[in-house]
Design an enzyme around this catalytic site. Structure first.
Site, PDB file in Angstrom:
ATOM      1  N   GLN A 143     -30.398  53.200  73.310  1.00  0.00           N
ATOM      2  CA  GLN A 143     -30.462  51.756  73.858  1.00  0.00           C
ATOM      3  C   GLN A 143     -31.607  51.591  74.975  1.00  0.00           C
ATOM      4  O   GLN A 143     -31.872  52.657  75.665  1.00  0.00           O
ATOM      5  CB  GLN A 143     -29.302  51.207  74.504  1.00  0.00           C
ATOM      6  CG  GLN A 143     -28.754  52.148  75.668  1.00  0.00           C
ATOM      7  CD  GLN A 143     -27.500  51.141  76.296  1.00  0.00           C
ATOM      8  OE1 GLN A 143     -27.160  50.106  75.879  1.00  0.00           O
ATOM      9  NE2 GLN A 143     -26.829  51.985  77.000  1.00  0.00           N
ATOM     10  N   LEU A 145     -31.995  50.329  77.745  1.00  0.00           N
ATOM     11  CA  LEU A 145     -31.302  50.413  78.956  1.00  0.00           C
ATOM     12  C   LEU A 145     -31.706  51.709  79.582  1.00  0.00           C
ATOM     13  O   LEU A 145     -32.362  52.060  80.569  1.00  0.00           O
ATOM     14  CB  LEU A 145     -29.786  50.117  79.225  1.00  0.00           C
ATOM     15  CG  LEU A 145     -29.414  50.566  80.516  1.00  0.00           C
ATOM     16  CD1 LEU A 145     -29.683  49.712  81.716  1.00  0.00           C
ATOM     17  CD2 LEU A 145     -27.847  50.211  80.328  1.00  0.00           C
ATOM     18  N   TYR A 255     -19.926  47.218  87.609  1.00  0.00           N
ATOM     19  CA  TYR A 255     -21.413  46.859  87.255  1.00  0.00           C
ATOM     20  C   TYR A 255     -22.043  46.411  88.440  1.00  0.00           C
ATOM     21  O   TYR A 255     -23.498  46.791  88.422  1.00  0.00           O
ATOM     22  CB  TYR A 255     -21.387  45.870  86.188  1.00  0.00           C
ATOM     23  CG  TYR A 255     -21.309  46.544  85.058  1.00  0.00           C
ATOM     24  CD1 TYR A 255     -22.257  47.024  84.296  1.00  0.00           C
ATOM     25  CD2 TYR A 255     -20.085  46.662  84.130  1.00  0.00           C
ATOM     26  CE1 TYR A 255     -22.050  47.730  82.917  1.00  0.00           C
ATOM     27  CE2 TYR A 255     -19.816  47.250  83.046  1.00  0.00           C
ATOM     28  CZ  TYR A 255     -20.775  47.792  82.551  1.00  0.00           C
ATOM     29  OH  TYR A 255     -20.788  48.547  81.230  1.00  0.00           O
ATOM     30  N   HIS A 412     -19.195  41.749  79.743  1.00  0.00           N
ATOM     31  CA  HIS A 412     -18.312  42.829  80.458  1.00  0.00           C
ATOM     32  C   HIS A 412     -17.011  42.111  81.134  1.00  0.00           C
ATOM     33  O   HIS A 412     -16.349  42.841  81.623  1.00  0.00           O
ATOM     34  CB  HIS A 412     -18.905  43.663  81.310  1.00  0.00           C
ATOM     35  CG  HIS A 412     -20.036  44.621  80.710  1.00  0.00           C
ATOM     36  ND1 HIS A 412     -19.591  45.542  79.820  1.00  0.00           N
ATOM     37  CD2 HIS A 412     -21.215  44.639  80.634  1.00  0.00           C
ATOM     38  CE1 HIS A 412     -20.716  46.202  79.552  1.00  0.00           C
ATOM     39  NE2 HIS A 412     -21.810  45.581  79.743  1.00  0.00           N
ATOM     40  N   ASP A 432      -4.904  47.793  87.336  1.00  0.00           N
ATOM     41  CA  ASP A 432      -5.648  47.093  86.133  1.00  0.00           C
ATOM     42  C   ASP A 432      -6.148  48.246  85.386  1.00  0.00           C
ATOM     43  O   ASP A 432      -6.348  49.476  85.766  1.00  0.00           O
ATOM     44  CB  ASP A 432      -6.871  46.458  86.868  1.00  0.00           C
ATOM     45  CG  ASP A 432      -7.510  45.427  85.608  1.00  0.00           C
ATOM     46  OD1 ASP A 432      -7.078  44.360  85.481  1.00  0.00           O
ATOM     47  OD2 ASP A 432      -8.046  46.061  84.678  1.00  0.00           O
ATOM     48  N   GLU A 665      12.865  68.122 100.378  1.00  0.00           N
ATOM     49  CA  GLU A 665      13.935  67.555  99.581  1.00  0.00           C
ATOM     50  C   GLU A 665      14.846  66.695 100.409  1.00  0.00           C
ATOM     51  O   GLU A 665      16.216  66.520 100.419  1.00  0.00           O
ATOM     52  CB  GLU A 665      14.875  68.826  98.960  1.00  0.00           C
ATOM     53  CG  GLU A 665      14.378  69.471  97.843  1.00  0.00           C
ATOM     54  CD  GLU A 665      15.071  70.557  97.247  1.00  0.00           C
ATOM     55  OE1 GLU A 665      16.431  70.658  97.546  1.00  0.00           O
ATOM     56  OE2 GLU A 665      14.824  71.354  96.353  1.00  0.00           O
TER      57      GLU A 665
END
Length: 717
Positions: A143, A145, A255, A412, A432, A665
């Protein structure tokens, strides 16, 4: 005749090129010639700079014994040639840095050899044989980019060594590599160069920085103002369109971290070469705000909030944010809390800025970074929603609530307005999912986003938000989501009461949804109570209204003890992400007194439920249906459902308590304090929520204006 002209051009270039280059001192970008002596001494004197440099030097030394390989590009992301060309640009820049610090010629020769090898081959390479869907390919990578990223790194390396090269070496590298590469990005891929998007940012940064180093003012101007020089695209337009006044980047924190790198690198180059632009002052010091904001959109464990397409282990320690933080402190604002962030990052870039940061930390000037309760506005004018963040407590045990109500975030973005996340005690509790992707793992869709990113991760049901009629917001249509921006989000911050309220009126037809996250600090409780209230009002009859809560941990208690498992597993629904959820069990909730208790990271989280609806169902679900390749990460959740109504209220109270020591414990403070959590009918334009702690009764008054939650009050009865 053609050869004769070519010969004359070569002679002209050889004679006059030294005059052109001598007008500029090199290095001149992140490292400047004037600061080289101080940088070389600083590497010896300041521990953070020294250790950061030794890491780079070791990585280069490990490669010096290996053969330099520059193969014809053929593999997609994560493949052999992709990773090798990526390693080469990193090695190129790091070896150039090592040369300037140590002045050892072996590092100079390595950088020079890499540049020369690419200059010999670049123009013979066609467009990459593979292409990332919906994105134009490059020559070196699949790509465009990645080609831009390659050039951004390579031109920095060239700046570091160009003064040591002969005119003939400079001519070959520039004429056969940098000039055709920059023109390829600027002309052959003009659409990307002019795009208001992080791909466009990388493209204009690559061309613009190269233009500054190669003394190509027309390239610089096109990078600043767009290929047509009409100021409708280009660097300044990107700063105007992609960031809010608070410095929030439209695509989300993940991003923002990535895009800050070209923004900051090009801005730093412009700061050095064109100081008259005052680029760091642009839009009221926007880049400084953007750097502060990306840190604020992280939890105190360093991880960025995984909103929209996000790889969940990306943190403040990413190289892009180390660069941004160093430049912010050195060139924009000597805020000592940025030094505190640099200490957490435990690394600096080997540069003028890194020197200043390491020196001032050594001199004891740092202060801890200030994680704030804050509202971060979205939209270029700050009027398109935003993110509310409520924080309580010390850094290592901080409780952090996040309510997202932003613009969609372009390609995105996820369909998750009014989504919430909870962090506590150093970990996620209600998380999320982030992106469905195994980055650079070639066997998993070539390292690209999985198909489940669309069928699951982007869908509304994958998030802790309201979902109506088993359909995603905007019917999963990106263009519609981009067209309608949220407008309402407010935040109130007081010592004992904090809340954020947001609303959304476009994601479902003729339906308004609002949500309030409220924290209440009561003296005898170690952690604030969290009240989560959602109000839904529609002109249409709503068949189902769902509210998922995905959690990390185990269910250890619930009001209904005799829950019956499904005889056989089946998917919760047929589409829009529901097809990926297995339904484990379901049961009806009482109007009040119902609860479920989770154990997460040695703490108890009791979720109390209250409702006015006679059809209120709790569904236990887990992720993994319709997933034959096992691409989805195991995730558990509950989905609260109300049915057949025009108006719905969801009210939950989250109570944190207990300390569990598995080594000894022991369990302490294991008894919840809250009881009798319920919704009390009130006047037409409000409803009240009450609960008891000990002998005291607390009531939240919730005002409704125009069918959305508009205000919160609390009183002790």
């Amino acid at each position: 005749m053609k050869n004769y002209i070519k010969h004359v051009v070569r002679i002209f270039f050889a004679l006059f090129f030294p005059l052109i280059i001598s007008a500029q001192e090199h290095p001149s970008l992140l490292v400047t010639k004037a600061n080289l002596p101080a940088l070389r001494e600083g590497v010896k004197e300041f521990p953070l700079l020294k250790n950061s440099f030794l890491d780079i030097q070791q990585s280069v030394d490990d490669e010096l014994i290996n053969e330099l390989l520059v193969p014809t590009p053929q593999d997609a992301g994560g493949g052999y040639t992709h990773e090798l060309h990526k390693k080469n640009y990193q090695l190129l820049l790091n070896s150039a840095i090592c040369f300037q610090v140590t002045q050892d010629v072996k590092y100079l020769n390595l950088s020079k050899n890499i540049l020369t090898a690419y200059a010999e081959k670049y123009q013979d390479w066609p467009e990459h044989p593979k292409r990332k869907e919906n994105h134009p390919s490059g020559r070196i990578f699949w790509q465009n980019l990645n080609d831009c990223v390659w050039l951004v790194n390579a031109i920095q390396a060239y700046d570091l060594i160009v003064s040591e090269l002969s005119s003939q070496e400079r001519e070959i590298i520039e004429k056969d590599l940098f000039i055709p590469m920059a023109e390829y990005l600027m002309i052959s891929h003009k659409a990307v160069f002019d795009k208001i998007h992080n791909h466009g940012t990388w493209s204009i940064a690559a061309v613009g920085i190269t233009g500054l180093i190669l003394n190509k003012p027309e390239w610089v101007n096109k990078s600043l103002y767009g290929s047509a020089l009409d100021k409708q695209t280009g660097f300044l337009k990107q700063l105007d369109e992609l960031f809010s006044p608070d410095g929030y980047y439209a695509e989300g924190p993940y991003y923002q971290r990535y895009a800050l790198s070209p923004f900051v690198l090009f801005a730093k180059a412009l700061h050095n070469y064109k100081p008259e632009l005052h680029i760091f002052e642009y839009r009221n010091r926007l880049l400084a705000k953007a750097i502060e904001t990306v840190f604020q959109t992280s939890y105190t464990n360093g991880l960025l909030f995984p909103l929209n397409d996000a790889i969940k282990d990306k943190s403040i320690k990413s190289n892009e944010l180390i660069l941004a933080n160093n430049i912010a402190y050195s060139d924009i604002d000597t805020n000592p809390t940025l030094l505190g962030m640099a200490k957490r990052q435990n690394k600096v870039i080997i540069s003028d800025a890194g020197l200043k940061v390491a020196r001032d930390i050594f001199l004891g000037k740092s202060k801890n970074f200030d994680y704030k309760t804050t509202l971060i506005r979205d939209g270029k004018d700050g009027k398109e929603g935003g993110i509310g963040i409520l924080r309580h407590g010390d850094e290592d045990t901080q409780q952090t609530l996040v309510l997202k109500n932003t613009t969609h975030g372009m390609g995105h973005g996820h369909f998750d307005r009014l989504n919430f996340l909870l962090y506590d005690n150093g970990f996620e509790v209600f998380p999320d999912y982030g992106a469905a992707r195994f980055l650079n793992i070639e066997s998993k869709s070539g390292g690209h986003y999985l198909k489940e990113n669309n069928t699951w991760a982007k869908q509304s049901i994958a998030h802790n938000t309201i979902v109506i009629n088993e359909a995603s917001q905007f019917d999963g249509n990106v263009d519609r989501a981009e067209h309608f921006a949220p407008t309402h989000i407010t935040l109130y911050d007081h010592d004992t009461l904090k809340y954020v309220i947001a609303s959304e009126s476009h994601s479902y037809p003729q339906t308004k949804i609002s949500r309030a996250l409220i924290t209440i600090q009561i003296n005898e409780l170690k952690k604030p109570l969290i009240v989560d209230v959602s109000y839904i009002h529609s002109d249409n009859a709503l068949k189902t209204v769902d509210l998922p809560y995905y959690y990390i941990g185990q269910v250890v208690d619930q009001r209904k003890k005799d829950v019956e498992a499904k005889v056989s597993l089946h998917a919760f629904g047929e589409k829009n992400g529901y097809q990926h959820l297995w339904l484990n069990s379901s049961y009806a909730l009482q109007s009040h007194g119902d609860y479920i208790t989770l154990l997460s990271n040695y703490k108890f989280y009791k979720v109390h439920f209250a409702s006015q609806s006679p059809h209120n169902i709790l569904n236990h679900v887990h992720l993994g249906a319709d997933d034959p390749q096992l691409n989805l990460i195991p995730t558990r959740g509950i989905v609260l459902r109300q049915e057949n109504l025009h108006e719905a209220v969801f009210a939950q109270l989250i109570e944190t308590y207990g300390d569990i020591n598995p080594t000894d414990e022991t369990i302490s403070d294991a008894n919840p304090a809250v009881k009798n959590f319920k919704i009390t009918p009130a006047e037409k334009n409000n409803f009240n929520i009450s609960f008891e702690v000990g002998a005291r009764v607390f009531q939240l008054e919730t005002d409704l204006t125009d069918n959305i939650i508009s205000n919160i009050k609390i009183e002790q009865l």
